[in-house]
Design a protein around this motif. Structure first.
Motif, PDB file in Angstrom:
ATOM      1  N   SER A   1      12.736 -19.877  14.235  1.00  0.00           N
ATOM      2  CA  SER A   1      13.418 -21.159  14.412  1.00  0.00           C
ATOM      3  C   SER A   1      14.916 -20.941  14.355  1.00  0.00           C
ATOM      4  O   SER A   1      15.395 -20.098  13.579  1.00  0.00           O
ATOM      5  CB  SER A   1      13.012 -22.139  13.292  1.00  0.00           C
ATOM      6  N   PRO A   2      15.682 -21.682  15.134  1.00  0.00           N
ATOM      7  CA  PRO A   2      17.145 -21.558  15.047  1.00  0.00           C
ATOM      8  C   PRO A   2      17.685 -22.012  13.705  1.00  0.00           C
ATOM      9  O   PRO A   2      18.834 -21.690  13.354  1.00  0.00           O
ATOM     10  CB  PRO A   2      17.649 -22.463  16.179  1.00  0.00           C
ATOM     11  N   TYR A   3      16.881 -22.745  12.931  1.00  0.00           N
ATOM     12  CA  TYR A   3      17.332 -23.287  11.648  1.00  0.00           C
ATOM     13  C   TYR A   3      16.984 -22.369  10.477  1.00  0.00           C
ATOM     14  O   TYR A   3      17.227 -22.728   9.318  1.00  0.00           O
ATOM     15  CB  TYR A   3      16.728 -24.674  11.422  1.00  0.00           C
ATOM     16  N   SER A   4      16.419 -21.224  10.777  1.00  0.00           N
ATOM     17  CA  SER A   4      15.955 -20.304   9.741  1.00  0.00           C
ATOM     18  C   SER A   4      17.050 -19.954   8.744  1.00  0.00           C
ATOM     19  O   SER A   4      16.869 -20.054   7.523  1.00  0.00           O
ATOM     20  CB  SER A   4      15.422 -19.039  10.409  1.00  0.00           C
ATOM     21  N   ARG A   5      18.223 -19.567   9.241  1.00  0.00           N
ATOM     22  CA  ARG A   5      19.298 -19.105   8.360  1.00  0.00           C
ATOM     23  C   ARG A   5      19.821 -20.237   7.472  1.00  0.00           C
ATOM     24  O   ARG A   5      20.078 -20.034   6.287  1.00  0.00           O
ATOM     25  CB  ARG A   5      20.439 -18.528   9.197  1.00  0.00           C
ATOM     26  N   ALA A   6      19.951 -21.436   8.035  1.00  0.00           N
ATOM     27  CA  ALA A   6      20.463 -22.569   7.255  1.00  0.00           C
ATOM     28  C   ALA A   6      19.491 -22.953   6.138  1.00  0.00           C
ATOM     29  O   ALA A   6      19.908 -23.262   5.015  1.00  0.00           O
ATOM     30  CB  ALA A   6      20.716 -23.767   8.173  1.00  0.00           C
ATOM     31  N   ILE A   7      18.193 -22.937   6.432  1.00  0.00           N
ATOM     32  CA  ILE A   7      17.194 -23.277   5.410  1.00  0.00           C
ATOM     33  C   ILE A   7      17.146 -22.195   4.342  1.00  0.00           C
ATOM     34  O   ILE A   7      17.063 -22.493   3.138  1.00  0.00           O
ATOM     35  CB  ILE A   7      15.813 -23.482   6.066  1.00  0.00           C
ATOM     36  N   ALA A   8      17.217 -20.938   4.759  1.00  0.00           N
ATOM     37  CA  ALA A   8      17.199 -19.835   3.789  1.00  0.00           C
ATOM     38  C   ALA A   8      18.392 -19.901   2.840  1.00  0.00           C
ATOM     39  O   ALA A   8      18.269 -19.628   1.638  1.00  0.00           O
ATOM     40  CB  ALA A   8      17.191 -18.501   4.532  1.00  0.00           C
ATOM     41  N   LYS A   9      19.546 -20.292   3.355  1.00  0.00           N
ATOM     42  CA  LYS A   9      20.748 -20.431   2.519  1.00  0.00           C
ATOM     43  C   LYS A   9      20.542 -21.493   1.441  1.00  0.00           C
ATOM     44  O   LYS A   9      20.976 -21.337   0.288  1.00  0.00           O
ATOM     45  CB  LYS A   9      21.944 -20.782   3.400  1.00  0.00           C
TER      46      LYS A   9
ATOM     47  N   LEU B   1      22.948 -26.810   9.932  1.00  0.00           N
ATOM     48  CA  LEU B   1      21.856 -27.077  10.871  1.00  0.00           C
ATOM     49  C   LEU B   1      22.394 -27.404  12.262  1.00  0.00           C
ATOM     50  O   LEU B   1      21.871 -26.934  13.273  1.00  0.00           O
ATOM     51  CB  LEU B   1      20.990 -28.239  10.360  1.00  0.00           C
ATOM     52  N   ASN B   2      23.438 -28.227  12.299  1.00  0.00           N
ATOM     53  CA  ASN B   2      24.031 -28.620  13.573  1.00  0.00           C
ATOM     54  C   ASN B   2      24.602 -27.412  14.306  1.00  0.00           C
ATOM     55  O   ASN B   2      24.486 -27.282  15.528  1.00  0.00           O
ATOM     56  CB  ASN B   2      25.133 -29.651  13.335  1.00  0.00           C
ATOM     57  N   SER B   3      25.243 -26.540  13.546  1.00  0.00           N
ATOM     58  CA  SER B   3      25.804 -25.319  14.140  1.00  0.00           C
ATOM     59  C   SER B   3      24.697 -24.448  14.714  1.00  0.00           C
ATOM     60  O   SER B   3      24.829 -23.899  15.812  1.00  0.00           O
ATOM     61  CB  SER B   3      26.600 -24.546  13.085  1.00  0.00           C
ATOM     62  N   SER B   4      23.584 -24.350  13.988  1.00  0.00           N
ATOM     63  CA  SER B   4      22.440 -23.570  14.463  1.00  0.00           C
ATOM     64  C   SER B   4      21.880 -24.175  15.744  1.00  0.00           C
ATOM     65  O   SER B   4      21.525 -23.462  16.686  1.00  0.00           O
ATOM     66  CB  SER B   4      21.349 -23.522  13.393  1.00  0.00           C
ATOM     67  N   PHE B   5      21.810 -25.511  15.773  1.00  0.00           N
ATOM     68  CA  PHE B   5      21.282 -26.208  16.946  1.00  0.00           C
ATOM     69  C   PHE B   5      22.165 -25.958  18.166  1.00  0.00           C
ATOM     70  O   PHE B   5      21.670 -25.639  19.255  1.00  0.00           O
ATOM     71  CB  PHE B   5      21.187 -27.704  16.648  1.00  0.00           C
TER      72      PHE B   5
ATOM     73  N   GLN C   1      21.223 -24.050  21.607  1.00  0.00           N
ATOM     74  CA  GLN C   1      21.347 -24.710  22.898  1.00  0.00           C
ATOM     75  C   GLN C   1      22.204 -23.878  23.859  1.00  0.00           C
ATOM     76  O   GLN C   1      21.892 -23.745  25.031  1.00  0.00           O
ATOM     77  CB  GLN C   1      21.968 -26.101  22.725  1.00  0.00           C
ATOM     78  N   SER C   2      23.288 -23.309  23.323  1.00  0.00           N
ATOM     79  CA  SER C   2      24.165 -22.471  24.156  1.00  0.00           C
ATOM     80  C   SER C   2      23.434 -21.229  24.644  1.00  0.00           C
ATOM     81  O   SER C   2      23.552 -20.828  25.806  1.00  0.00           O
ATOM     82  CB  SER C   2      25.412 -22.056  23.364  1.00  0.00           C
ATOM     83  N   ALA C   3      22.654 -20.627  23.744  1.00  0.00           N
ATOM     84  CA  ALA C   3      21.893 -19.426  24.118  1.00  0.00           C
ATOM     85  C   ALA C   3      20.868 -19.761  25.194  1.00  0.00           C
ATOM     86  O   ALA C   3      20.659 -18.991  26.135  1.00  0.00           O
ATOM     87  CB  ALA C   3      21.209 -18.843  22.891  1.00  0.00           C
ATOM     88  N   SER C   4      20.233 -20.926  25.069  1.00  0.00           N
ATOM     89  CA  SER C   4      19.237 -21.344  26.060  1.00  0.00           C
ATOM     90  C   SER C   4      19.894 -21.574  27.414  1.00  0.00           C
ATOM     91  O   SER C   4      19.354 -21.204  28.455  1.00  0.00           O
ATOM     92  CB  SER C   4      18.525 -22.619  25.596  1.00  0.00           C
ATOM     93  N   THR C   5      21.081 -22.199  27.400  1.00  0.00           N
ATOM     94  CA  THR C   5      21.804 -22.458  28.646  1.00  0.00           C
ATOM     95  C   THR C   5      22.195 -21.162  29.328  1.00  0.00           C
ATOM     96  O   THR C   5      22.054 -20.998  30.541  1.00  0.00           O
ATOM     97  CB  THR C   5      23.060 -23.307  28.359  1.00  0.00           C
ATOM     98  N   LEU C   6      22.689 -20.195  28.533  1.00  0.00           N
ATOM     99  CA  LEU C   6      23.074 -18.899  29.090  1.00  0.00           C
ATOM    100  C   LEU C   6      21.868 -18.169  29.664  1.00  0.00           C
ATOM    101  O   LEU C   6      21.943 -17.525  30.717  1.00  0.00           O
ATOM    102  CB  LEU C   6      23.743 -18.042  28.011  1.00  0.00           C
ATOM    103  N   SER C   7      20.737 -18.274  28.963  1.00  0.00           N
ATOM    104  CA  SER C   7      19.526 -17.620  29.416  1.00  0.00           C
ATOM    105  C   SER C   7      19.063 -18.197  30.750  1.00  0.00           C
ATOM    106  O   SER C   7      18.700 -17.461  31.670  1.00  0.00           O
ATOM    107  CB  SER C   7      18.432 -17.761  28.358  1.00  0.00           C
ATOM    108  N   MET C   8      19.086 -19.524  30.866  1.00  0.00           N
ATOM    109  CA  MET C   8      18.689 -20.174  32.117  1.00  0.00           C
ATOM    110  C   MET C   8      19.637 -19.805  33.251  1.00  0.00           C
ATOM    111  O   MET C   8      19.217 -19.562  34.378  1.00  0.00           O
ATOM    112  CB  MET C   8      18.665 -21.684  31.907  1.00  0.00           C
TER     113      MET C   8
END
Length: 326
Positions: free
Chosen positions: A275-283, A303-307, A311-318
């Motif tokens: 999940s993109p939120y993994s690091r924020a929850i672990a913190k 969480l917002n930063s992770s989101f 989203q940016s990574a998904s856009t770049l991938s597409m």
């Protein structure tokens, strides 16, 4: 005071009802409500419905008023307590609810005493987070996560700004409130998530680090080894929200043993989430309070930063995939 106060003789929910000084009064006895019973309070009529739930210190009944609002009546149940002790507990919980009114906390309509029995009248919430996670067909935590997190974090941020620590944030104390479309009743209602049950909430400065009450199945590290991990306070709510968010993402209700909490297992599971939120929850689930996410607002920003990063990574991938097909 309105003329209809003769029905119950109780004071305003914003006032402290005075105890009678006559020591010769008959013994005050608890009278549990019966379905269909009516309670008048300050020119307002409440009709008690069927029992819904019962906890250690309170029972929840369906309730409605003359406006057709679907409410609940929380009835404080004595547990080897005197009338004065139950009354004190009632006033304490009502005071928290009145001072912590927020769009994302369960809304209190009224408090009243009827036949030596204490009532808190609140909005009715349809489901708990536990219901959503365990009973939603084709549950997908990635869909539910951010809307729920945003609501919960706003409520806790508000509580913390007013000096309170909830101390009891778990999946059965997060509720859904359905907001109807008043113009077109056939339209589906909007869903809002709310924090409830402030029974053991305390001002942070009033918390007794040794004798404080916490749910035994969700103890934070600081309650088990305070000399090593720190003290109970606002960051305890951060830890509990980390456990909540872990459950939402995974789609299962987890309970951890004392040994697992002390070994940092919740944080380790969070770090392994896909999940993109993994690091924020672990913190938020770090054992040492000094290393943990400090505030609810900081948690939301993480969480917002992770989101946004996801989203940016998904856009770049597409974009990359589209370019490769040219």
């Amino acid at each position: 005071m309105s003329d209809n106060n003769e029905h119950d003789g109780q004071a305003s929910p914003l006032q402290t009802p005075a105890l009678a000084e006559n020591d010769s009064q008959p013994e005050r006895l608890f009278h549990p409500p019966q379905p269909g019973m009516e309670i008048w309070h300050q020119n307002k009529l409440y009709t008690i419905g069927e029992p819904i739930n019962r906890g250690n210190f309170g029972a929840i009944y369906a309730c409605s008023d003359e406006w057709g609002n679907q409410l609940v009546a929380k009835v404080l149940v004595p547990r080897n307590q005197s009338y004065e002790e139950v009354r004190s507990r009632w006033l304490d919980e009502a005071d928290k609810l009145l001072h912590l009114r927020h769009p994302n906390t369960t809304y209190i309509y009224d408090i009243c005493e009827h036949r030596d029995t204490f009532y808190i009248i609140m909005e009715r919430c349809e489901w708990t987070l536990h219901d959503i996670i365990t009973a939603t067909p084709n549950y997908d935590g990635s869909v539910w996560f951010m809307p729920i997190a945003r609501c919960i974090l706003q409520a806790i941020h508000f509580m913390h700004r007013h000096g309170y620590v909830h101390k009891d944030l778990h999946h059965k104390n997060i509720f859904t409130s359905l907001i109807p479309n008043e113009l077109v009743r056939t339209h589906p209602p909007a869903m809002v998530f709310k924090v409830g049950d402030f029974g053991i909430s305390r001002l942070e400065g009033d918390i007794d680090p040794i004798n404080t009450i916490l749910a035994q199945w969700m103890l934070p590290p600081e309650s088990l080894a305070p000399q090593e991990f720190g003290h109970i306070g606002r960051v305890t709510d951060i830890y509990h929200m980390g456990l909540l968010f872990l459950s939402i993402i995974e789609g299962q209700i987890r309970e951890f043993s004392r040994e697992e909490i002390l070994d940092g297992v919740p944080r380790q599971i969070a770090e392994g989430l896909d999940s993109p939120y993994s690091r924020a929850i672990a913190k938020a689930l770090r054992r040492h309070t000094a290393d943990r996410t400090r505030t609810a607002l900081e948690f939301w920003r993480d969480l917002n930063s992770s989101f946004r990063t996801d989203q940016s990574a998904s856009t770049l991938s597409m974009s990359s995939m589209t370019s490769s097909k040219r």
